[in-house]
Scaffold this active site. Structure first.
Site, PDB file in Angstrom:
ATOM      1  N   LYS A  84     -15.965 -48.562  24.517  1.00 35.93           N
ATOM      2  CA  LYS A  84     -15.093 -48.597  26.022  1.00 35.93           C
ATOM      3  C   LYS A  84     -15.981 -48.319  27.450  1.00 35.93           C
ATOM      4  CE  LYS A  84     -10.894 -47.906  23.262  1.00 35.93           C
ATOM      5  NZ  LYS A  84      -9.563 -48.483  23.161  1.00 35.93           N
TER       6      LYS A  84
ATOM      7  N   ASN B 124       5.499 -47.691  17.221  1.00 31.42           N
ATOM      8  CA  ASN B 124       4.391 -46.788  16.906  1.00 31.42           C
ATOM      9  C   ASN B 124       5.488 -45.676  17.273  1.00 31.42           C
ATOM     10  OD1 ASN B 124       3.347 -45.379  19.197  1.00 31.42           O
ATOM     11  ND2 ASN B 124       3.120 -47.557  18.935  1.00 31.42           N
TER      12      ASN B 124
ATOM     13  N   PHE C 297      -7.599 -41.914  25.184  1.00 32.63           N
ATOM     14  CA  PHE C 297      -6.680 -41.292  23.852  1.00 32.63           C
ATOM     15  C   PHE C 297      -7.614 -41.920  22.588  1.00 32.63           C
ATOM     16  CE2 PHE C 297      -4.045 -37.321  25.365  1.00 32.63           C
ATOM     17  CZ  PHE C 297      -4.740 -37.327  26.276  1.00 32.63           C
TER      18      PHE C 297
END
Ligand code: C5P
Length: 402
Positions: free
Chosen positions: A342, A207, A324
């Site tokens: 999360k 990525n 992030f």
């Protein structure tokens, strides 16, 4: 950081041409800088240049009455709150190790009580010579900090270790030595970069993450005195001073390293772009296009990678865990949902659709999203400044917990 009085001793190596840049960096941080040059350093950098960038007289000789009249060599040694030797030649290291004082530079180095940093620069064979190795070991034992050298192409034509550390790294190491250690005693784990998932012997799924944000956070944590571990996906970025770096490639390797290091950490920052999927099985050999008729498709089967951040958040403890979120629209809302899903203590959300910020850029515009739903939008800032503000926030969270 508080302004300090820094004495810079320049000895005679080709890397001396980089010293004006080091002086400028130190001056920019607010330090007062005075330079001493050896006779051979004058062959590589002009004292007038150093005098101009430091805005202080440059000292060259022990027995010059005019120079000694201004500030004598003992007063100069006492004036310094830190001494940096850059570049430090093999000869200067040897004299320093032996306590020889036969010119102004070595006399001041013997007389000063200030902490000492040296940045060696020399031919690779001189650096690896047993005499130099022994001198460096002696200096290290005495508490002298050795910055570099780095490996690479050397001015003498050889390849290998011997290049002086870059001015940025020398200035960073000095800051570390003199800085306010607000995170002293704390262990901080930072992940950075984009993981790579092998498809076959030569290809990977990757990525666009550059790792710059995570490296900046690790640099800032180390500067604040934390024991800092950087779990880095492949990146050409240099390891920040004072940071222990663990290089990994895949999400599974990152997971192992992060969990192992996070066990006794007070702070974990997952700045890495972890691949959500990996090929179900990587082909051991290179896939050949000749094996498929033209126009035929090739199907890659992908499987979900574990979510490292979510796993960390599920573990009990006082640890502060920061994630992030790279989003292209509804940035804050998406970050709030991610945070709830999360279970982390803070999400740093950034809008990857902006052209002036994000992935490969040196700047970032982020929003800090807290579990209560509050969102603090920071303006477009250099990543180093984003790192500072993020660590200020993390320190507050840590303080509230312990
Ligand atoms: O779910 P998403 O990938 O958008 O979440 C991003 C955050 O989760 C980042 O902090 C990233 O480091 C972390 N992450 C992770 N493990 C994954 C995927 C993302 O820790 N497999």
């Amino acid at each position: 950081m508080e302004p300090r009085r820094v004495l810079l001793v320049v000895s005679g190596g080709i890397a001396a041409y980089k010293i004006p840049e080091l002086v400028r960096r130190l001056k920019r941080t607010g330090h007062a800088v005075r330079c001493v040059v050896t006779a051979s350093a004058r062959e590589f950098v002009s004292p007038l240049t150093l005098q101009t960038v430091s805005a202080e007289p440059v000292r060259e000789s022990l027995f010059d009455r005019a120079e000694e009249g201004q500030i004598d060599h003992i007063a100069l040694a006492d004036w310094a709150e830190a001494v940096v030797v850059a570049p430090a030649t093999a000869n200067l290291l040897a004299k320093l190790a032996a306590g020889i004082a036969d010119d102004l530079a070595t006399t001041v180095l013997l007389a000063t009580r200030a902490p000492l940093l040296v940045a060696p620069a020399m031919n690779v064979n001189m650096w690896s010579h047993p005499a130099t190795r022994a001198n460096v070991a002696t200096l290290h034992e005495r508490g002298v900090e050795i910055v570099g050298p780095e490996a690479g192409e050397l001015a003498c034509g050889w390849e290998g270790e011997g290049r002086m550390a870059e001015p940025e790294a020398i200035a960073g190491a000095l800051e570390l030595r003199l800085g306010r250690p607000s995170l002293a005693g704390e262990r901080v784990v930072v992940s950075a970069g984009g993981t790579r998932e092998p498809v076959d012997a030569v290809r990977v799924l990757a990525n666009r993450s550059s790792g710059k944000m995570g490296f900046a956070i690790a640099a800032e944590a180390a500067r604040r005195g934390a024991e800092t571990i950087l779990v880095a996906a492949p990146s050409a970025l240099p390891t920040p001073p004072g940071v222990r770096r663990i290089d990994i490639e895949t999400a599974l390797e990152m997971r192992d390293a992060v969990h192992a290091e996070a066990r006794s950490a007070g702070v974990v920052v997952m700045a890495a772009a972890v691949a959500d999927f990996r090929p179900a099985s990587a082909h051991a050999r290179k896939l050949k296009k000749e094996d498929l008729p033209e126009g035929e498709g090739l199907t890659l089967e992908l499987v979900r990678n574990p979510d490292i951040l979510a796993e960390l958040c599920r573990e009990p403890g006082e640890r502060v865990v920061v994630g992030f979120a790279a989003e292209s629209h509804d940035v804050v809302e998406a970050a709030r949902r991610k945070l709830a899903r999360k279970g982390c203590d803070l999400i740093v959300a950034n809008d990857v659709s902006r052209e002036d910020a994000g992935f490969e850029s040196d700047a970032n515009a982020v929003v800090l999203v807290s579990p209560g739903g509050e969102a603090e939008a920071l303006p477009l800032l250099p990543k180093s400044e984003v790192a500072r503000r993020l660590l200020d926030r993390i320190e507050k969270l840590r303080g509230a917990r312990s």
